[in-house]
Design a protein around this motif. Sequence first.
Motif, PDB file in Angstrom:
ATOM      1  N   GLU A  76       0.587  -1.085   0.306  1.00 42.21           N
ATOM      2  CA  GLU A  76      -0.280  -0.181   0.049  1.00 42.21           C
ATOM      3  C   GLU A  76       0.787   1.691   0.431  1.00 42.21           C
ATOM      4  O   GLU A  76       0.571   1.740  -1.073  1.00 42.21           O
ATOM      5  CB  GLU A  76      -0.553   0.164   1.040  1.00 42.21           C
ATOM      6  N   LEU A  77       2.152   0.754   0.780  1.00 43.25           N
ATOM      7  CA  LEU A  77       3.222   2.645   1.010  1.00 43.25           C
ATOM      8  C   LEU A  77       4.114   2.610  -0.533  1.00 43.25           C
ATOM      9  O   LEU A  77       3.130   3.627  -0.724  1.00 43.25           O
ATOM     10  CB  LEU A  77       3.708   1.831   1.405  1.00 43.25           C
ATOM     11  N   LEU A  78       3.726   1.539  -1.343  1.00 42.66           N
ATOM     12  CA  LEU A  78       4.784   1.846  -2.195  1.00 42.66           C
ATOM     13  C   LEU A  78       3.557   2.245  -3.377  1.00 42.66           C
ATOM     14  O   LEU A  78       3.909   3.440  -4.389  1.00 42.66           O
ATOM     15  CB  LEU A  78       4.923   0.183  -2.911  1.00 42.66           C
ATOM     16  N   ALA A  79       2.295   2.000  -3.452  1.00 41.90           N
ATOM     17  CA  ALA A  79       1.173   2.338  -4.314  1.00 41.90           C
ATOM     18  C   ALA A  79       0.853   3.856  -4.183  1.00 41.90           C
ATOM     19  O   ALA A  79       1.274   4.237  -5.040  1.00 41.90           O
ATOM     20  CB  ALA A  79       0.466   1.163  -4.298  1.00 41.90           C
ATOM     21  N   VAL A  80       0.441   3.905  -2.472  1.00 43.57           N
ATOM     22  CA  VAL A  80       0.104   5.649  -2.716  1.00 43.57           C
ATOM     23  C   VAL A  80       1.910   6.505  -3.445  1.00 43.57           C
ATOM     24  O   VAL A  80       1.348   7.459  -3.935  1.00 43.57           O
ATOM     25  CB  VAL A  80      -0.474   5.892  -0.958  1.00 43.57           C
ATOM     26  N   ASN A  81       2.900   6.258  -2.946  1.00 45.25           N
ATOM     27  CA  ASN A  81       4.410   6.882  -3.284  1.00 45.25           C
ATOM     28  C   ASN A  81       3.382   7.037  -4.460  1.00 45.25           C
ATOM     29  O   ASN A  81       3.756   7.979  -5.400  1.00 45.25           O
ATOM     30  CB  ASN A  81       5.311   6.139  -2.538  1.00 45.25           C
ATOM     31  N   LEU A  82       3.959   6.497  -5.380  1.00 40.33           N
ATOM     32  CA  LEU A  82       3.606   5.951  -6.861  1.00 40.33           C
ATOM     33  C   LEU A  82       2.815   6.821  -7.737  1.00 40.33           C
ATOM     34  O   LEU A  82       3.038   7.578  -8.663  1.00 40.33           O
ATOM     35  CB  LEU A  82       3.819   4.211  -7.370  1.00 40.33           C
ATOM     36  N   GLN A  83       2.184   6.279  -7.153  1.00 37.58           N
ATOM     37  CA  GLN A  83       0.387   6.976  -7.649  1.00 37.58           C
ATOM     38  C   GLN A  83       0.481   8.586  -7.535  1.00 37.58           C
ATOM     39  O   GLN A  83       0.270   9.468  -8.641  1.00 37.58           O
ATOM     40  CB  GLN A  83      -1.067   6.881  -6.721  1.00 37.58           C
ATOM     41  N   PHE A  84       1.039   9.323  -6.579  1.00 37.34           N
ATOM     42  CA  PHE A  84       1.113  11.181  -6.387  1.00 37.34           C
ATOM     43  C   PHE A  84       2.266  11.022  -6.780  1.00 37.34           C
ATOM     44  O   PHE A  84       2.248  12.269  -7.732  1.00 37.34           O
ATOM     45  CB  PHE A  84       0.817  11.153  -5.217  1.00 37.34           C
ATOM     46  N   ASN A  85       3.487  10.402  -7.321  1.00 38.70           N
ATOM     47  CA  ASN A  85       4.414  10.988  -7.614  1.00 38.70           C
ATOM     48  C   ASN A  85       3.587  10.890  -9.790  1.00 38.70           C
ATOM     49  O   ASN A  85       4.637  11.855 -10.233  1.00 38.70           O
ATOM     50  CB  ASN A  85       5.412   9.792  -8.011  1.00 38.70           C
ATOM     51  N   GLN A  86       2.969  10.263  -9.932  1.00 40.97           N
ATOM     52  CA  GLN A  86       3.055   9.476 -10.872  1.00 40.97           C
ATOM     53  C   GLN A  86       1.727  10.804 -11.657  1.00 40.97           C
ATOM     54  O   GLN A  86       1.773  11.622 -12.821  1.00 40.97           O
ATOM     55  CB  GLN A  86       2.908   9.109 -11.581  1.00 40.97           C
ATOM     56  N   TYR A 116       3.076  17.114  -2.358  1.00 35.58           N
ATOM     57  CA  TYR A 116       2.719  15.719  -2.584  1.00 35.58           C
ATOM     58  C   TYR A 116       2.382  14.865  -1.500  1.00 35.58           C
ATOM     59  O   TYR A 116       1.566  13.940  -1.077  1.00 35.58           O
ATOM     60  CB  TYR A 116       4.146  15.192  -3.035  1.00 35.58           C
ATOM     61  N   VAL A 117       3.195  15.257  -0.124  1.00 37.72           N
ATOM     62  CA  VAL A 117       3.331  15.122   1.222  1.00 37.72           C
ATOM     63  C   VAL A 117       1.584  14.901   2.040  1.00 37.72           C
ATOM     64  O   VAL A 117       0.887  14.382   2.597  1.00 37.72           O
ATOM     65  CB  VAL A 117       4.318  16.094   1.910  1.00 37.72           C
ATOM     66  N   LEU A 118       1.051  16.132   1.389  1.00 37.33           N
ATOM     67  CA  LEU A 118      -0.255  16.427   1.830  1.00 37.33           C
ATOM     68  C   LEU A 118      -0.587  15.867   1.484  1.00 37.33           C
ATOM     69  O   LEU A 118      -1.990  14.724   1.804  1.00 37.33           O
ATOM     70  CB  LEU A 118      -0.767  17.987   1.646  1.00 37.33           C
ATOM     71  N   GLU A 119      -1.043  15.832   0.116  1.00 40.81           N
ATOM     72  CA  GLU A 119      -1.650  14.188  -0.479  1.00 40.81           C
ATOM     73  C   GLU A 119      -1.683  12.473  -0.611  1.00 40.81           C
ATOM     74  O   GLU A 119      -2.699  11.740  -0.058  1.00 40.81           O
ATOM     75  CB  GLU A 119      -1.809  14.734  -2.115  1.00 40.81           C
ATOM     76  N   LYS A 120       0.573  12.354  -0.363  1.00 43.48           N
ATOM     77  CA  LYS A 120      -0.123  11.066   0.180  1.00 43.48           C
ATOM     78  C   LYS A 120      -0.432  11.110   1.704  1.00 43.48           C
ATOM     79  O   LYS A 120      -1.235  10.339   1.931  1.00 43.48           O
ATOM     80  CB  LYS A 120       1.739  10.661   0.005  1.00 43.48           C
ATOM     81  N   ARG A 121      -0.390  11.572   2.336  1.00 44.27           N
ATOM     82  CA  ARG A 121      -1.052  11.961   4.643  1.00 44.27           C
ATOM     83  C   ARG A 121      -2.218  11.677   4.071  1.00 44.27           C
ATOM     84  O   ARG A 121      -2.820  11.265   4.506  1.00 44.27           O
ATOM     85  CB  ARG A 121      -0.148  12.781   4.894  1.00 44.27           C
ATOM     86  N   ARG A 122      -3.093  12.599   3.777  1.00 41.98           N
ATOM     87  CA  ARG A 122      -4.572  12.468   3.345  1.00 41.98           C
ATOM     88  C   ARG A 122      -4.861  10.731   2.842  1.00 41.98           C
ATOM     89  O   ARG A 122      -5.393  10.648   2.955  1.00 41.98           O
ATOM     90  CB  ARG A 122      -5.276  13.698   2.046  1.00 41.98           C
ATOM     91  N   ASP A 123      -4.419  10.477   1.990  1.00 43.31           N
ATOM     92  CA  ASP A 123      -4.959   9.259   1.390  1.00 43.31           C
ATOM     93  C   ASP A 123      -4.399   7.887   1.927  1.00 43.31           C
ATOM     94  O   ASP A 123      -5.197   6.990   2.284  1.00 43.31           O
ATOM     95  CB  ASP A 123      -3.998   8.985  -0.189  1.00 43.31           C
ATOM     96  N   LEU A 124      -3.454   7.877   2.690  1.00 43.69           N
ATOM     97  CA  LEU A 124      -3.610   7.212   4.004  1.00 43.69           C
ATOM     98  C   LEU A 124      -4.182   7.566   4.742  1.00 43.69           C
ATOM     99  O   LEU A 124      -4.609   6.325   5.431  1.00 43.69           O
ATOM    100  CB  LEU A 124      -1.623   7.714   4.188  1.00 43.69           C
ATOM    101  N   ILE A 140      16.826  18.475   3.553  1.00 39.09           N
ATOM    102  CA  ILE A 140      17.736  19.020   2.695  1.00 39.09           C
ATOM    103  C   ILE A 140      18.080  18.000   2.277  1.00 39.09           C
ATOM    104  O   ILE A 140      18.104  16.532   2.493  1.00 39.09           O
ATOM    105  CB  ILE A 140      19.108  19.740   3.880  1.00 39.09           C
ATOM    106  N   ASP A 141      18.014  17.296   0.507  1.00 35.23           N
ATOM    107  CA  ASP A 141      17.672  16.420  -0.055  1.00 35.23           C
ATOM    108  C   ASP A 141      19.141  16.668  -0.588  1.00 35.23           C
ATOM    109  O   ASP A 141      19.811  17.572  -0.292  1.00 35.23           O
ATOM    110  CB  ASP A 141      16.931  17.184  -1.486  1.00 35.23           C
ATOM    111  N   ASN A 163       8.549  12.836  -3.453  1.00 29.74           N
ATOM    112  CA  ASN A 163       8.264  12.753  -4.677  1.00 29.74           C
ATOM    113  C   ASN A 163       9.377  12.767  -5.552  1.00 29.74           C
ATOM    114  O   ASN A 163       9.515  12.586  -6.660  1.00 29.74           O
ATOM    115  CB  ASN A 163       7.568  13.834  -4.978  1.00 29.74           C
ATOM    116  N   GLN A 164      10.898  12.762  -5.535  1.00 25.77           N
ATOM    117  CA  GLN A 164      11.928  12.585  -5.886  1.00 25.77           C
ATOM    118  C   GLN A 164      11.901  10.607  -6.210  1.00 25.77           C
ATOM    119  O   GLN A 164      13.507  11.291  -7.349  1.00 25.77           O
ATOM    120  CB  GLN A 164      13.187  13.645  -5.244  1.00 25.77           C
TER     121      GLN A 164
END
Length: 211
Positions: A76-86, A116-124, A140-141, A163-164
Amino acid sequence: MSMVKFSFSVCLIVAAAWLPKFANASSGTSLAHLHAGESSQAPIGWTQFCRDNATDCRIPRSAESIKRLDERSWRELLAVNLQFNQAIAPVTDQEQYGVVENWTYATTGKGDCEDYVLEKRRDLIRRGWPMSALLATVVIDKEGGGHAVLTVVTDRGEFILDNQTDDVLPWSRSGLTFIRRQSAEDQNVWRFLGRVVGRPEVLTATAASKR
């Protein structure tokens, strides 16, 4: 972006084998979990987000809890991360809103790292993950720029949704420098993390492989 393929069981086995070999990054911080220190002022963007989304920021946190990580929740974590990154096209707040900083949901289909953070957080959260395990985090990236990611606190350690990258990595392998994040007890309280660095060379065998 490519799909992510990662062996959950192999990740945990290899991580467990490596953990004892490395000293803690700082007091209270280990390769599994970060240590949150003294209180920090909330980012200006979070304060602005709460003005615009008061209901979301009033959601109370109960006692600190973490997510039990199993193969289902890992996928589920993988899917959510990928979904919003795309789904979200990267664009700066200056380009989109004409301001340096604007934390918001990516309703336009475009956004910067905080969106990206807010969308992933809300979806989870909608999927039943505890809010206390989903912490917006300022870092810091790898290029030395200011950035935001979602830290997911689990019984198997802390993982980063970024998102990177489509990979979901332990914080200690992220290559990021951790500055401050939300408190698990209260989303409106932020705490310093002590500029702890996740070293990419650590736990290299746990990195996700891509097809």
